[in-house]
Design an enzyme around this catalytic site. Structure first.
Site, PDB file in Angstrom:
ATOM      1  N   PHE A 114       0.940  -1.094  -0.097  1.00 48.28           N
ATOM      2  CA  PHE A 114      -0.145   0.193  -0.022  1.00 48.28           C
ATOM      3  C   PHE A 114       0.837   1.294   0.058  1.00 48.28           C
ATOM      4  O   PHE A 114       1.750   1.427   0.665  1.00 48.28           O
ATOM      5  CB  PHE A 114      -0.886  -0.158   1.117  1.00 48.28           C
ATOM      6  CG  PHE A 114      -2.302   1.006   1.171  1.00 48.28           C
ATOM      7  CD1 PHE A 114      -2.918   0.529   0.303  1.00 48.28           C
ATOM      8  CD2 PHE A 114      -2.121   2.177   2.112  1.00 48.28           C
ATOM      9  CE1 PHE A 114      -4.257   1.687   0.190  1.00 48.28           C
ATOM     10  CE2 PHE A 114      -3.137   2.946   1.805  1.00 48.28           C
ATOM     11  CZ  PHE A 114      -4.085   3.003   0.988  1.00 48.28           C
ATOM     12  N   TYR A 209     -10.700  -1.297  10.256  1.00 46.82           N
ATOM     13  CA  TYR A 209     -12.185  -0.973   9.856  1.00 46.82           C
ATOM     14  C   TYR A 209     -12.557  -1.732   8.495  1.00 46.82           C
ATOM     15  O   TYR A 209     -13.716  -1.417   7.951  1.00 46.82           O
ATOM     16  CB  TYR A 209     -12.033   0.440   9.526  1.00 46.82           C
ATOM     17  CG  TYR A 209     -11.051   0.868   8.745  1.00 46.82           C
ATOM     18  CD1 TYR A 209     -10.706   0.874   7.508  1.00 46.82           C
ATOM     19  CD2 TYR A 209      -9.760   1.699   9.526  1.00 46.82           C
ATOM     20  CE1 TYR A 209      -9.784   1.233   6.777  1.00 46.82           C
ATOM     21  CE2 TYR A 209      -8.677   2.064   9.043  1.00 46.82           C
ATOM     22  CZ  TYR A 209      -8.640   1.862   7.420  1.00 46.82           C
ATOM     23  OH  TYR A 209      -7.605   2.046   6.803  1.00 46.82           O
ATOM     24  N   LYS A 210     -11.550  -2.675   7.971  1.00 46.91           N
ATOM     25  CA  LYS A 210     -12.221  -3.401   7.090  1.00 46.91           C
ATOM     26  C   LYS A 210     -12.745  -4.696   7.420  1.00 46.91           C
ATOM     27  O   LYS A 210     -13.931  -4.535   7.864  1.00 46.91           O
ATOM     28  CB  LYS A 210     -10.660  -3.683   6.271  1.00 46.91           C
ATOM     29  CG  LYS A 210     -10.097  -2.652   5.564  1.00 46.91           C
ATOM     30  CD  LYS A 210      -8.684  -2.890   4.464  1.00 46.91           C
ATOM     31  CE  LYS A 210      -8.263  -1.928   3.931  1.00 46.91           C
ATOM     32  NZ  LYS A 210      -7.790  -0.764   4.824  1.00 46.91           N
ATOM     33  N   ARG A 360     -12.415  -3.662  -7.712  1.00 44.36           N
ATOM     34  CA  ARG A 360     -12.140  -4.412  -6.619  1.00 44.36           C
ATOM     35  C   ARG A 360     -13.304  -4.862  -5.740  1.00 44.36           C
ATOM     36  O   ARG A 360     -14.125  -4.302  -5.613  1.00 44.36           O
ATOM     37  CB  ARG A 360     -11.269  -3.833  -6.142  1.00 44.36           C
ATOM     38  CG  ARG A 360     -10.372  -4.620  -4.863  1.00 44.36           C
ATOM     39  CD  ARG A 360      -9.587  -3.795  -3.895  1.00 44.36           C
ATOM     40  NE  ARG A 360      -9.965  -2.753  -3.325  1.00 44.36           N
ATOM     41  CZ  ARG A 360      -9.525  -2.063  -2.161  1.00 44.36           C
ATOM     42  NH1 ARG A 360      -8.360  -2.764  -1.887  1.00 44.36           N
ATOM     43  NH2 ARG A 360      -9.917  -1.206  -1.239  1.00 44.36           N
TER      44      ARG A 360
END
Length: 401
Positions: A114, A209-210, A360
């Site tokens: 990332f 938070y995913k 995605r």
């Protein structure tokens, strides 16, 4: 056996929406609404500052960390929560560099990492001076590990394609070369079985938070292998990482173990929401979760390609074909990825886009059914076949993609 119908009932899922973006932001756990009300009214409201003791707020980062530890294959008292993922990357990388052989100058990462992790590494290495961030293609990482490498800093699951690194093999290779490992689990925790202790990983970080459904901006976590926990240097020597915060000493003494990786005052409301969100994982077997995830991703790929052949639709699978070589997401490339996704969202299928051309889709068995996956593939094929994405309202780019 894990009851995924029961876990689905634990979430607020809007009517008419198929949610394939839990790899960016998990949906709202119903328990979170109750918990935050209790924290606001009964703890902050009624107890006021006494809640730090009466509701044991001070221990919340470690208690939540222990709950996450089970999901990432870590022992108790090796994970603590708080701050943001960028801060935790900074902490882990700095501590890893301090443990690495002093003559090593290279931090090795890959182009699937990332960008934020690479930005943090660039900034830290520039400040330290005399070190280099080397970025190679994901498939070239193993061959790039040599005796010049101080630290390998890798994200286990590629945020764009879902490509899965072999944590155990790469960690063993790094250790054989005398390097320290830092793993980012942002797209792993809650998505696939993770085995930090078994893989002998040195440091790991991740967001919540995913797939962990902690809410927008929920606190990140950091893991330090117990063998390093007493000597890891906390470069951010914050008040809450002190051995005795309320002694108010002039000098800094790091707390024992993982507690030294705490920095500032914990975000109690956010941590309480995350704690409630983790209730959904009680009784979930990670092996069964992985098997269900593979069934969903395999169904999606098969149904999309059956309805929308590459030659006709301009779609190309960007994720590994082998389900065991990818995380819990599927990505397709398309020249008009952004408007295609906007048209999908308008029809109730929510995924996201990663520039320049990645569609995605995240797959979360806790609340996603196979019927929804088939329906999503049907809608995607129709959006492309009818060229619905060419409508003017889908061309405007919003701030968040």
């Amino acid at each position: 056996m894990t009851d995924f119908a029961a876990t689905r009932a634990l979430f607020h899922l809007p009517e008419g929406v198929i949610y394939l973006d839990g790899n960016s932001l998990g949906p709202l756990p119903l328990a979170a609404q109750t918990r935050v009300g209790q924290v606001l009214r009964e703890q902050w409201g009624d107890q006021l500052i006494r809640a730090w003791n009466d509701s044991d707020w001070m221990a919340l980062p470690a208690r939540v960390g222990d709950r996450i530890a089970r999901l990432v294959g870590a022992p108790p008292a090796s994970v603590v929560t708080g701050d943001t993922l960028s801060i935790k990357v900074f902490q882990a990388l700095a501590a890893a560099l301090a443990l690495a052989p002093p003559d090593r100058r290279v931090v090795l990462s890959d182009s699937g990492n990332f960008p934020s992790d690479l930005y943090i590494a660039d900034g830290l290495l520039t400040a330290l001076g005399g070190r280099e961030l080397k970025v190679v293609a994901p498939e070239e990482v193993a061959d790039a590990i040599n005796e010049s490498v101080a630290v390998t800093m890798l994200t286990e699951v590629d945020y764009r394609t879902g490509r899965l690194h072999d944590m155990a093999a790469l960690t063993a290779r790094a250790h054989a070369a005398g390097a320290i490992t830092v793993w980012d689990l942002a797209h792993s925790a809650g998505a696939i079985p993770v085995h930090l202790e078994q893989a002998d990983a040195d440091f790991a970080v991740g967001c919540t938070y995913k797939y962990l459904n902690g809410g927008p901006g929920s606190p990140a976590f950091i893991y330090v292998a117990p063998r390093h926990a007493g000597v890891a240097q906390p470069i951010l020597s914050g008040w809450l990482g002190h051995a005795e915060p309320f002694a108010f000493e002039r000098g800094y003494r790091p707390a024992p173990g993982i507690e030294r990786m705490r920095v500032g005052t914990p975000p109690i409301v956010a941590l309480s929401i995350l704690d409630a969100a983790l209730d959904a994982w009680d009784g979930v077997d990670m092996g069964e979760l992985r098997a269900a995830s593979i069934r969903l991703t395999e169904t999606f790929i098969r149904e999309v390609e059956r309805r929308c052949p590459t030659d006709d639709c301009g779609l190309a699978l960007a994720s590994p074909r082998d389900p065991h070589a990818r995380g819990s997401q599927v990505s397709f490339r398309h020249d008009h990825a952004y408007p295609v996704m906007q048209a999908l969202i308008a029809r109730g299928v929510i995924g996201d886009v990663r520039a320049p051309d990645i569609l995605r889709f995240g797959f979360t068995p806790l609340y996603l059914s196979e019927a929804e996956v088939v329906q999503s593939a049907t809608i995607l094929a129709d959006v492309i076949d009818t060229r619905a994405y060419e409508a003017p309202e889908y061309q405007h780019r919003a701030a968040v993609t």
